[in-house]
Write an enzyme that holds these catalytic residues in place. Structure first.
Site, PDB file in Angstrom:
ATOM      1  N   ASP A  19       0.834  -1.214   0.000  1.00  0.00           N
ATOM      2  CA  ASP A  19       0.000   0.000   0.000  1.00  0.00           C
ATOM      3  C   ASP A  19       0.869   1.263   0.000  1.00  0.00           C
ATOM      4  O   ASP A  19       1.985   1.256   0.518  1.00  0.00           O
ATOM      5  CB  ASP A  19      -0.911  -0.009   1.232  1.00  0.00           C
ATOM      6  N   ASN A  67     -10.911  -2.762  -5.416  1.00  0.00           N
ATOM      7  CA  ASN A  67     -10.167  -1.771  -6.215  1.00  0.00           C
ATOM      8  C   ASN A  67     -10.809  -1.473  -7.571  1.00  0.00           C
ATOM      9  O   ASN A  67     -10.462  -0.483  -8.226  1.00  0.00           O
ATOM     10  CB  ASN A  67      -8.701  -2.205  -6.411  1.00  0.00           C
TER      11      ASN A  67
HETATM   12  C1  IPE Z   1      -5.264  -2.786  -0.175  1.00  0.00           C
HETATM   13  O1  IPE Z   1      -4.987  -1.435  -0.317  1.00  0.00           O
HETATM   14  C2  IPE Z   1      -5.293  -3.465  -1.504  1.00  0.00           C
HETATM   15  C3  IPE Z   1      -4.004  -3.631  -2.167  1.00  0.00           C
HETATM   16  C4  IPE Z   1      -2.833  -3.296  -1.685  1.00  0.00           C
HETATM   17  C5  IPE Z   1      -4.061  -4.285  -3.458  1.00  0.00           C
HETATM   18  P1  IPE Z   1      -6.156  -0.356  -0.434  1.00  0.00           P
HETATM   19  O2  IPE Z   1      -5.490   0.955  -0.601  1.00  0.00           O
HETATM   20  O3  IPE Z   1      -7.113  -0.761  -1.501  1.00  0.00           O
HETATM   21  O4  IPE Z   1      -6.873  -0.486   0.974  1.00  0.00           O
HETATM   22  P2  IPE Z   1      -7.731   0.573   1.797  1.00  0.00           P
HETATM   23  O5  IPE Z   1      -8.752   1.137   0.849  1.00  0.00           O
HETATM   24  O6  IPE Z   1      -6.787   1.629   2.286  1.00  0.00           O
HETATM   25  O7  IPE Z   1      -8.310  -0.198   2.929  1.00  0.00           O
HETATM   26  C1  IPE Z   2      -1.610   0.185  -3.272  1.00  0.00           C
HETATM   27  O1  IPE Z   2      -1.373   1.544  -3.342  1.00  0.00           O
HETATM   28  C2  IPE Z   2      -1.764  -0.442  -4.627  1.00  0.00           C
HETATM   29  C3  IPE Z   2      -3.128  -0.878  -4.938  1.00  0.00           C
HETATM   30  C4  IPE Z   2      -4.162  -0.778  -4.160  1.00  0.00           C
HETATM   31  C5  IPE Z   2      -3.320  -1.462  -6.234  1.00  0.00           C
HETATM   32  P1  IPE Z   2      -2.564   2.584  -3.341  1.00  0.00           P
HETATM   33  O2  IPE Z   2      -2.941   2.869  -4.753  1.00  0.00           O
HETATM   34  O3  IPE Z   2      -3.683   2.140  -2.482  1.00  0.00           O
HETATM   35  O4  IPE Z   2      -1.855   3.845  -2.721  1.00  0.00           O
HETATM   36  P2  IPE Z   2      -2.451   4.841  -1.660  1.00  0.00           P
HETATM   37  O5  IPE Z   2      -2.872   4.034  -0.492  1.00  0.00           O
HETATM   38  O6  IPE Z   2      -3.601   5.542  -2.322  1.00  0.00           O
HETATM   39  O7  IPE Z   2      -1.315   5.764  -1.352  1.00  0.00           O
HETATM   40 MG    MG Z   3      -4.105   2.386  -0.521  1.00  0.00          MG
END
Ligand code: IPE
Ligand code: IPE
Ligand code: MG
Length: 246
Positions: A19, A67
């Site tokens: 993340d 997602n």
């Molecule tokens: C979790 O991250 C999913 C992945 C890393 C693929 P998210 O960014 O989607 O999770 P939330 O929304 O902060 O819980």
């Molecule tokens: C995690 O990074 C990757 C996926 C969920 C695919 P994020 O895209 O959630 O990054 P933040 O949390 O918005 O910084």
């Molecule tokens: Mg995230």
């Protein structure tokens, strides 16, 4: 006498919620998608590091069932990165003894990505150095529901009273893999976000403020040192663990 999983123990199965890609890019005034590209580029070195240390399974949360709700451009960038990764990196990974396994509802992906996934899994199925398990269109709740459905399909004459945890585990997408020993989440949040809900039942949970694109081998070593200090009791008391491992 050694105490199980203290000091020198290497986790057999590490799972990572990768993340913080978006925030990493936004801090640099770049589009979120640049963060995803940077995050994907770092996977290879971490995988090699894990293999060198003797970790047998590395499961990476790449795309959750939730997602899909992100802006269409971001979703298509993530699909594109996955496709490119399979195209560009898989032969090198295959030569390095990496077995690829994808968990999640692959049927939800575009057909050419599905074909690429199945080809990469087939080409690496006998490799033994390390298993790279990519959780894509994955949700822990989805996994449990599909496991129950598959158990039922395999045992159509049995009532739900016959269903046991062991049998359910055999129908999860991770069937045949050990449970998660160490679950890492980068990006500062302290939540599971529907990742391996069943398989992380006794995982040690490591949260770091490092954003995924900056999580390198040194950061992983920090997590491993922390893991080595944990005393894993699995619901028992310490004296029992000492007897078992004497
Ligand atoms: C979790 O991250 C999913 C992945 C890393 C693929 P998210 O960014 O989607 O999770 P939330 O929304 O902060 O819980
Ligand atoms: C995690 O990074 C990757 C996926 C969920 C695919 P994020 O895209 O959630 O990054 P933040 O949390 O918005 O910084
Ligand atoms: Mg995230």
């Amino acid at each position: 006498m050694t105490v199980q999983n203290q000091a020198t123990a290497t986790p057999q199965h590490i799972a990572i919620i990768m993340d913080g890609n978006g925030r990493w890019a936004q801090k640099r005034h770049m589009p979120r998608t640049v963060g995803h590209a940077k995050g994907a580029a770092g996977v290879k070195a971490l995988l090699q590091h894990c293999a060198k240390l003797g970790v047998k399974y590395l499961t990476l949360f790449a795309f959750s069932t939730e997602n899909w709700g992100r802006p269409a451009e971001e979703v298509s960038t993530l699909m594109g990165l996955f496709f490119q990764y399979l195209e560009k990196e898989m032969s090198a990974l295959a030569n390095a003894g990496v077995r690829l396994k994808v968990i999640g509802d692959v049927a939800g992906f575009p057909p050419e990505l599905q074909t690429r996934i199945h080809a990469a899994e087939a080409a690496t199925q006998h490799n033994q150095a390390i298993t790279l398990c990519v959780a894509a269109n994955y949700g822990g709740q989805w996994d449990m529901v599909q496991a129950v459905k598959n158990w039922h399909a395999a045992n159509p004459t049995l009532s739900a009273n016959h269903l046991t945890p062991d049998q359910l585990a055999q129908h999860l997408s991770t069937a045949g893999m050990p449970d998660v020993d160490l679950l890492i989440r980068t990006g500062g949040e302290q939540r599971i976000s529907n990742f391996l809900l069943w398989q992380a039942a006794y995982a040690e949970l490591y949260f770091t403020d490092s954003l995924w694109p900056e999580f390198d081998e040194a950061e992983l070593n920090k997590a491993l040192h922390w893991y080595a200090t944990r005393e894993r009791r699995f619901g028992l008391v310490q004296t029992q663990k000492l007897k078992e491992t004497a």
